[in-house]
Design a protein around this motif. Structure first.
Motif, PDB file in Angstrom:
ATOM      1  N   ASN A 141      -8.685 -39.885 -33.213  1.00 56.39           N
ATOM      2  CA  ASN A 141     -10.114 -40.179 -33.301  1.00 56.39           C
ATOM      3  C   ASN A 141     -10.993 -38.992 -32.903  1.00 56.39           C
ATOM      4  OD1 ASN A 141      -9.526 -42.772 -34.095  1.00 56.39           O
ATOM      5  ND2 ASN A 141      -9.619 -43.597 -32.028  1.00 56.39           N
ATOM      6  N   TYR A 142     -10.352 -37.930 -32.444  1.00 56.86           N
ATOM      7  CA  TYR A 142     -11.085 -36.746 -31.989  1.00 56.86           C
ATOM      8  C   TYR A 142     -11.718 -36.019 -33.175  1.00 56.86           C
ATOM      9  CZ  TYR A 142     -11.475 -31.822 -30.591  1.00 56.86           C
ATOM     10  OH  TYR A 142     -11.911 -30.547 -30.367  1.00 56.86           O
ATOM     11  N   THR A 143     -12.982 -35.609 -33.029  1.00 61.29           N
ATOM     12  CA  THR A 143     -13.693 -34.942 -34.124  1.00 61.29           C
ATOM     13  C   THR A 143     -14.090 -33.513 -33.799  1.00 61.29           C
ATOM     14  OG1 THR A 143     -15.812 -35.819 -33.316  1.00 61.29           O
ATOM     15  CG2 THR A 143     -14.620 -37.126 -34.979  1.00 61.29           C
ATOM     16  N   GLY A 144     -13.941 -33.073 -32.573  1.00 59.38           N
ATOM     17  CA  GLY A 144     -14.330 -31.710 -32.212  1.00 59.38           C
ATOM     18  C   GLY A 144     -15.006 -31.676 -30.860  1.00 59.38           C
ATOM     19  N   ILE A 145     -15.038 -30.510 -30.243  1.00 63.40           N
ATOM     20  CA  ILE A 145     -15.680 -30.369 -28.941  1.00 63.40           C
ATOM     21  C   ILE A 145     -16.861 -29.410 -29.052  1.00 63.40           C
ATOM     22  CG2 ILE A 145     -13.541 -30.822 -27.703  1.00 63.40           C
ATOM     23  CD1 ILE A 145     -13.320 -27.851 -27.143  1.00 63.40           C
ATOM     24  N   ILE A 146     -17.773 -29.531 -28.074  1.00 58.55           N
ATOM     25  CA  ILE A 146     -18.931 -28.653 -27.999  1.00 58.55           C
ATOM     26  C   ILE A 146     -18.897 -27.989 -26.629  1.00 58.55           C
ATOM     27  CG2 ILE A 146     -21.447 -28.481 -28.095  1.00 58.55           C
ATOM     28  CD1 ILE A 146     -21.365 -31.209 -29.596  1.00 58.55           C
ATOM     29  N   GLY A 147     -18.652 -26.689 -26.601  1.00 57.48           N
ATOM     30  CA  GLY A 147     -18.583 -25.958 -25.345  1.00 57.48           C
ATOM     31  C   GLY A 147     -19.785 -25.053 -25.164  1.00 57.48           C
ATOM     32  N   LYS A 148     -20.251 -24.937 -23.931  1.00 61.01           N
ATOM     33  CA  LYS A 148     -21.382 -24.067 -23.604  1.00 61.01           C
ATOM     34  C   LYS A 148     -21.011 -23.249 -22.376  1.00 61.01           C
ATOM     35  CE  LYS A 148     -24.563 -27.629 -25.244  1.00 61.01           C
ATOM     36  NZ  LYS A 148     -25.618 -28.591 -24.868  1.00 61.01           N
TER      37      LYS A 148
END
Length: 375
Positions: A293-300
């Motif tokens: 179900n994972y669609t991607g991560i957003i890292g900052k």
């Protein structure tokens, strides 16, 4: 000079979860005096945080920043970053924090209009092409002016006085405009051009501040903030700052501020900080292997002088039960232990479409992260 009497309270703060319990402290008003009797809590969250005078006073220009700065991330970064830079001038061990009490909404709007080019009369009767040219030649640089106050205790009567002020000047990196029937258009503003205008605005500002009663002799730190465009997934950053001694109405030399917020994964992140880019990318690949179900991560990543200070990662995913949340969080926790160094702060938020499901947080130097699963 504004004065507030302080009642120093020694009541212990009971800790529940991560926040102090303030229920045992009373806010008192002295009806026999025109001065306010206020509370300063005897404890603070950490030595890095300012104590605040209670009852809490909101800014005289409350809400203006949300009208002037388009990107919500810029609003948060400007407010928090200005307080962070203030610590180098106004030590949290010696000063109390208060939101700005001198710059009103009306005053700010007046200055913002006055210190930006006025071109409406030049646009009358022109076609769209000519209007576009005038806009590009006269961008509005100034978005907002943010005030923060720093107080100290004075004398045996436990009065506090304003002893320092910090001012953040928000400047655009992209000027957005419309002509009569076309747009939006976008005009990039270079760093050198922005700095030149920021210096001029700062000089006008300090001259105006010295005319306000109570601010003639107050030391003032001024910092220039470069906004990102309004659709950016990361905020802008402070680029320069200067200290103006009490009694002075002149801007001296600016100190460069080397800070930046970087999105991961991204081409910029890969080019500037390849190792960090690869770690975040590999972290996402490991998650994708086990959770369909994972669609991607957003890292900052937040960097100071080229060194990573804090990494924030959001993992948006859909769950079908609390057990799945717990299992996923445990898996992410194990990856953190294996993949991320401990020299920077790390925050990982596991989210669904409408809320945070769990939080993994680790302070720099800590042996292991802390986990909180929301119910």
């Amino acid at each position: 000079m504004k004065k507030i009497s302080i009642l120093l309270v020694c009541t212990l703060l009971l800790l529940t979860s991560c926040a102090p319990n303030m229920n045992d402290e009373e806010v008192l008003q002295n009806d026999e005096s025109e001065e306010e009797v206020s509370i300063v809590p005897s404890h603070q969250l950490s030595e890095e945080n300012y104590k605040m005078v209670l009852p809490y006073k909101v800014s005289e220009a409350r809400g203006v920043i949300t009208n002037q700065v388009a990107n919500r991330l810029d609003i948060d970064e400007m407010e928090q970053g200005l307080r962070r830079h203030s610590k180098e001038v106004f030590d949290p061990k010696q000063y109390f924090f208060q939101e700005g009490q001198y710059l009103t909404s009306d005053r700010l709007f007046e200055w913002i209009d006055e210190w930006n080019p006025v071109i409406e009369e030049e646009l009358e009767g022109l076609d769209d092409e000519d209007q576009e040219d005038i806009h590009r030649e006269n961008p509005r640089y100034l978005s907002h002016i943010l005030e923060q106050n720093y107080l100290q205790k004075e004398g045996e009567e436990n009065n506090v006085e304003l002893k320092g002020m910090s001012i953040g000047i928000a400047l655009k990196s992209v000027y957005q405009f419309h002509t009569e029937s076309r747009g939006p258009y976008f005009e990039d503003i270079g760093m050198d051009e922005m700095m030149e205008q920021g210096n001029k605005i700062a000089q006008k500002l300090i001259e105006e501040l010295r005319q306000i009663e109570g601010l003639q002799d107050v030391p003032i730190m001024i910092a220039l903030y470069r906004e990102e465009d309004q659709a950016s997934p990361v905020p802008g950053n402070f680029v320069a700052k200067t200290n103006v001694p009490g009694g002075s109405a002149s801007i001296g030399e600016w100190d460069s501020v080397d800070e930046e917020n970087i999105l991961f994964p991204s081409d910029e992140g890969k080019e500037k900080y390849f190792d960090d880019h690869e770690i975040v990318t590999n972290f996402g690949n490991e998650i994708a292997t086990f959770f369909p179900n994972y669609t991607g991560i957003i890292g900052k990543g937040f960097y100071v002088n080229g060194e990573l200070q804090k990494m924030t990662i959001e993992i948006p995913i859909e769950f079908y039960g609390k057990g799945e949340v717990i299992g996923f969080t445990q898996f992410a926790y194990s990856l953190v232990q294996e993949m991320f160094s401990d020299y920077f702060d790390l925050e990982i938020k596991v989210t669904t479409s409408d809320q945070i499901e769990s939080l993994i947080y680790r302070k720099a130097g800590a042996e292991s992260p802390t986990i909180h699963i929301f119910h």
